[in-house]
Design a protein around this motif. Structure first.
Motif, PDB file in Angstrom:
ATOM      1  N   UNK A   1     -38.789  -9.245 106.306  1.00 31.04           N
ATOM      2  CA  UNK A   1     -39.422  -8.987 107.593  1.00 31.04           C
ATOM      3  C   UNK A   1     -40.923  -8.732 107.468  1.00 31.04           C
ATOM      4  N   UNK A   2     -41.353  -8.215 106.344  1.00 30.59           N
ATOM      5  CA  UNK A   2     -42.748  -7.826 106.180  1.00 30.59           C
ATOM      6  C   UNK A   2     -43.618  -8.967 105.649  1.00 30.59           C
ATOM      7  N   UNK A   3     -43.113  -9.690 104.676  1.00 34.58           N
ATOM      8  CA  UNK A   3     -43.961 -10.691 104.031  1.00 34.58           C
ATOM      9  C   UNK A   3     -43.351 -12.066 103.934  1.00 34.58           C
ATOM     10  N   UNK A   4     -42.424 -12.383 104.842  1.00 31.13           N
ATOM     11  CA  UNK A   4     -41.697 -13.640 104.733  1.00 31.13           C
ATOM     12  C   UNK A   4     -42.399 -14.846 105.327  1.00 31.13           C
ATOM     13  N   UNK A   5     -43.586 -14.656 105.887  1.00 31.49           N
ATOM     14  CA  UNK A   5     -44.298 -15.800 106.457  1.00 31.49           C
ATOM     15  C   UNK A   5     -43.956 -16.024 107.905  1.00 31.49           C
ATOM     16  N   UNK A   6     -44.223 -17.232 108.411  1.00 35.24           N
ATOM     17  CA  UNK A   6     -43.981 -17.523 109.826  1.00 35.24           C
ATOM     18  C   UNK A   6     -42.508 -17.363 110.199  1.00 35.24           C
TER      19      UNK A   6
END
Length: 321
Positions: free
Chosen positions: A71-76
């Motif tokens: 959720x934090x750094x997964x991209x678009x």
């Protein structure tokens, strides 16, 4: 390109597009377009998406995000999880029966947010919009979500997904999605009285802004409002709004509102010399497959929707008013 050539181009398409061309642009008999619509479940894009359903009734293992999504750094935002797929299948005209026991299996699924029960809805206006429409389509008990919308309409008549963070004014995106769901409820249930007032107030929110302007200054709310694209996912544009008002007018037996005329003129202005419309943009994020063409190329979905809207408007409004 002559109009007949544009229609031929649209008919040379996936059945998800073709049946709508037959119904909305050609006025074909019900037996003709319904036969084409039935093929959406067994061929083309509809069949491809249905084949991706897991044994647990989910797509990509999750309700709104794929299983294990960062959720934090997964991209678009990815567009492969269950709610997005159900929205696509429903809008393409797939029969609820083709989903088998999906609705039942989702009864034991919870949202990523606070483990809320799937068919009870979430706290996000747009998520609840699709869940209400999907539930009505699949026969799930989503009546509580109708009440949720009535309770969470803002004083200006709109809705805003960020109400949980203190937002007290409406959002174009959230308001359009809420209106679409409430119209789906009205059309499915026949209950105009329950949602009629909320729909009228939400429609006024958009109409007072001519579908794309800030009420305070008259400025365009953002370039995104004027970019015609498919699929729009959660995002607003004037073509999607105009198509909602077309459907609403049909349900309510009402005439087009003249406050739409500048939005209609913008849609008309984007028609190319060959009679088609181009894809305005393409959203980033993982997909099972692309439904439509890339940015700047002739889009069959956008062209279908634009011709449908303009046909309705021109038939009801003298001299393209």
């Amino acid at each position: 390109m002559a109009h007949s050539e544009v229609i031929d181009w649209l008919l040379d398409s996936d059945p998800a597009i073709r049946w709508q061309v037959e119904r909305d642009l050609l006025g074909a008999s019900e037996s003709v377009w319904k036969k084409t619509r039935a093929a959406v479940s067994t061929s083309g894009m509809g069949a491809r998406l249905l084949a991706q359903r897991g044994d647990d009734g989910l797509w990509a293992g999750g309700p709104f995000f794929p299983a294990g999504w960062d959720m934090e750094g997964g991209g678009p935002q990815p567009w492969t999880a269950t709610t997005w797929v159900l929205k696509d299948l429903r809008e393409w005209g797939v029969a609820a029966s083709a989903l088998g026991d999906t609705a039942h299996k989702l009864e034991s699924v919870t949202w990523e947010y606070d483990d809320l029960p799937y068919w009870g809805g979430e706290v996000d206006v747009c998520i609840n919009s699709w869940t209400l429409s999907n539930g009505l389509w699949l026969g799930a008990d989503v009546d509580g979500i109708v009440e949720w919308f009535l309770e969470h309409q803002l004083d200006d008549g709109g809705w805003n997904c960020e109400w949980v963070d203190g937002a007290r004014v409406g959002s174009f995106h959230s308001t359009l999605n809420a209106l679409i769901a409430l119209l789906d409820y009205q059309l499915t249930s026949g209950d105009t009285k329950r949602v009629g007032g909320a729909r009228r107030a939400g429609e006024e929110y958009l109409l007072q802004r001519e579908l794309f302007r800030r009420r305070s200054t008259g400025d365009t709310v953002g370039d995104w409002a004027l970019s015609l694209a498919h699929p729009r996912r959660a995002y607003y544009n004037v073509l999607a709004a105009a198509d909602y008002f077309r459907a609403a007018a049909g349900a309510d037996k009402s005439a087009p509102d003249p406050r739409m005329r500048r939005a209609i003129a913008h849609i008309r202005s984007l028609q190319q010399p060959d009679g088609r419309w181009l894809q305005g943009h393409r959203l980033a994020g993982d997909v099972w497959f692309h439904q439509d063409i890339g940015k700047g190329e002739p889009s069959k979905f956008v062209t279908l929707q634009a011709l449908r809207v303009l046909g309705w408007w021109d038939a009801q409004t003298p001299a393209h008013g």
